[in-house]
Structures are given as C-alpha cells and as structure tokens.
Enzyme design. Structure first.
Site: not given
Length: 422
Positions: A245, A168-169
């Site tokens: 994000k 996800t980063d």
C-alpha cells in the site's frame, strides 16, 4: 421543531438546502450525514429544519432499494457458474457509516456485500462466510492462521476460487502470510476498498467485481486486486508477496514493487490481461503449512540509532529480526557486532532496504561485506514487510536454526525476483 437522532431532515440556510440524517450533535447544533457521504454541521439558531419521512420509508414507497436476498437465493438457477467463497474479515469494504457516531465501522457481512453488489451474481455462485469483523490494524498472526484454515476448508469443500475481503492497511501482510502457508490449486484473491460502501466515491463495487473475475480465472496464486488508477477503468492483480500500500487514501493505493503486476482486469469488459508468468489453476496440489512465530521484529535503521536495540530483542526472547538498511542494505559499523551476537544466539537476521524499489547487495562496500560476515541474510528485493512475514512463517515451520536460515535464503512464494526492474 422536534427531531431526534436518525431522523431524515431538510435544512435551509441562506437560500441553500441540505438534506440528511441527523447524527449525534453538540448542544445548540445539528449535524447531518448527507447522501454524498459528507457530514455538515449547523447552528440551530441560524437554520430552518423540516422533518422528512425517513429515508427507508421513501425507498419503500418508490421501490428504489433492491431487496437483499441471501447468497443461496442469489445463486438459484445458476448452478453452472463457478463456486466461489467470499470470506469476510472486516475492513472498509465491509463497513459503512454508523450514524450514531459518524464513524466508519466494520458491520457488513459477506451476505451484505453480495446484496450490495448485484453484478457479482453474474460471475459466480457465491457462498458467504464471516471469519472476523475487525479493522485490519487488529489482525495478528493468530488471525492469519485462522483465515488460512478457513480458506483451506472452503477449497476442500469444492470452492473453485476464494475472495477474502480485508482492510487495506495491513492487507499486504495477510496476503503474504497466506502465500507462504498455502500451496493453492485455485485463485485466492484479497480485495478491499479505500472508501466505505455508502460513500459516492467508494471503490468497493469495482474492486469486488474485478476480484470475482480473478477468482474464476486460471491465476491460481494469492493475489491482491485493487484499483489500477483513480478512475473507473481497470484493476491491477498484484502478487501477494510483491504488493504494498503506497498511499494512505487514493483509490489506486496498491502497487507491485520490484515486479510488474500479474495482470489487469478491465472493469467494463471484465477482460483479464496478464503481464508476467503466474501459477495456473490446478498446477499445484492443495497443501496447508500453518505455523507462524509471533516473536519476530522489523527494525528500521536510522543514522545514529543505538545498536543496543538488537540486544533488547535478543534478551526479550525474540526469534528473528528483519532490518531495513539504507540503500544497498547497510547499517552503521557500530551495528555489526550486535548483528553477530544475535546470529550467535541462533536468531536469523534478514537485511532489506528501506528504499523499497531495487534490491540489496552487501558485496559492494566494506560495510556490507562485514554484515554478511556477521551472519546476516540478504533479503535481495524482498519487501521488508514480506521478509518479516516470511521470517515468522519459516520459524513457525522449524525450531532448527540452520534449516530456518536455509529456507530464508531461497525464493519460496515469488517474494524474490531473479532480475529486479530498473
């Protein structure tokens, strides 16, 4: 009593009982990984330890753990289901606890994901393929091109949808990269999880199931599908060039910026509701446009920052710069001559805003007008990260400065909206 790393034990202390797998422990202590996913450490002299049969043995006796068929077995008898390729790059969704260290490591394959989430087999006929097994901070421009090439190969081979499992980063960077590199006739869906599969609070199953629903839908864009809230209710479908994000650990970390999500997926009913216009399945012919220039940089302006940093990038041979300005897209007046020098050196410079929400307008104040006179390109409401990837891609397509600038001034893959949300 004697026990070793990996043994399943029961620990009793002050009337409380804890069970778990023995992990590497300091001398005089015992550390276990409990079923909850949490670690617990105890002083050996203060507890009673009982060795249990291994967790695997208990599962074998009770039959509680499902066998792990490969994707071919999963698809047997379901030839009428849409064909979807799962391309695994690693990340938390493809990770689990390494009991040797207690750390989360990327060691699941695409086949493991299919076996761990059996509901997926009801949605599509899946083919698993491992592209890489890395955490997303290790992705780079070469990784993006390798992934894009694999996606195109699978579409040419007949895949009616693509799922990319990803950490996800940096998922927003990869999603943006594929948005620019591929004109797609089928859905390309990025999905990840904030918590590894062996944690009780893992979001991997819901995210993967919702991603599969989008992969067989008519939303033929590069998208990111992740939790819409912290609950198990729905996922949001974010355009690959408009997503960021926004939280380090919450399950609903991903949000569309300066745009509504494309839509939502109800976890229980698997119903998709769309919120904005999108490219439909089959509208575009498959086109692969590889090429990413790695020597581009994203710079954040701060009060008092030395503008000589721009000279550093020019002298180091960088090809393009994105600057996160303040508010409407401003930098100190001291920076403007340096921007002009960079542009004169045939280095495109895009101005974005570090506010994230909202669009820049360098025509309101004198500073902004001077920035435009220096040759900078207004990023409008493009996210800084997306602007960086767009710069890399545009400069990977052409060596001609004017051509690159013309490309960078236009909306290419939904990264610029005509009217920014208030």
């Amino acid at each position: 009593m004697d026990f070793k790393q990996g043994d399943w034990v029961r620990i009793e202390k002050n009337g409380s009982v804890y069970e778990g797998k023995v992990m590497p422990s300091m001398e005089g202590y015992i550390t276990i990984k409990m079923k909850s996913g949490y670690n617990a450490g105890f002083c050996r002299d203060e507890v009673r330890v009982t060795l249990l049969e291994s967790e695997n043995e208990k599962e074998a006796e009770t039959g509680t753990k499902e066998a792990k068929p490969g994707p071919e077995a999963a698809a047997s008898g379901k030839g009428k289901l849409p064909k979807v390729a799962i391309l695994s790059t690693g990340g938390t969704i493809a990770s689990k606890i390494d009991y040797r260290t207690g750390a989360v490591t990327s060691q699941f394959t695409a086949d493991d994901i299919l076996s761990a989430i059996p509901e997926l087999k009801e949605i599509a006929d899946f083919k698993g393929r491992v592209i890489s097994s890395i955490l997303s901070e290790n992705m780079d421009q070469a990784s993006w091109e390798n992934l894009a090439k694999a996606v195109v190969e699978e579409i040419k081979a007949g895949a009616e949808g693509i799922i990319v499992t990803h950490g996800t980063d940096t998922m927003m960077y990869s999603a943006a990269a594929l948005s620019f590199m591929i004109d797609t006739p089928v859905p390309i869906v990025f999905v990840g999880s904030q918590r590894s599969a062996d944690r009780p609070s893992s979001d991997n199953a819901m995210n993967a199931i919702c991603a599969a629903c989008v992969a067989v839908s008519d939303i033929a864009e590069v998208s990111v599908v992740m939790h819409g809230t912290t609950s198990e209710d729905y996922c949001e479908i974010h355009r690959g060039t408009k997503v960021r994000k926004m939280h380090s650990s919450r399950r609903d970390a991903f949000k569309s910026v300066n745009s509504l999500p494309i839509g939502t997926v109800d976890y229980e009913t698997r119903e998709i509701k769309t919120l904005i216009d999108y490219t439909k399945r089959g509208e575009k012919n498959l086109q692969f446009k590889p090429g990413m220039e790695p020597k581009c940089a994203l710079i954040k302006f701060t009060p008092g920052a030395d503008p000589a940093v721009l000279d550093y990038y020019v002298n180091a041979g960088y090809k393009g710069l994105v600057i996160e300005g303040t508010g409407l897209g401003h930098v100190s007046t001291k920076w403007i001559p340096y921007i002009q020098k960079a542009v004169a050196a045939k280095m495109p410079v895009i101005i974005t805003t570090q506010c994230l929400s909202g669009r820049i307008c360098d025509r309101v104040y004198d500073t902004g007008r001077d920035i435009l006179k220096a040759g900078a390109i207004e990023g409008e409401d493009t996210l800084p990260e997306t602007a960086l990837v767009k710069m890399m891609w545009a400069l990977g397509q052409t060596d001609d400065f004017e051509t690159a600038v013309e490309m960078l001034r236009h909306n290419l893959s939904g990264e610029v909206t005509a009217c920014t949300l208030g």
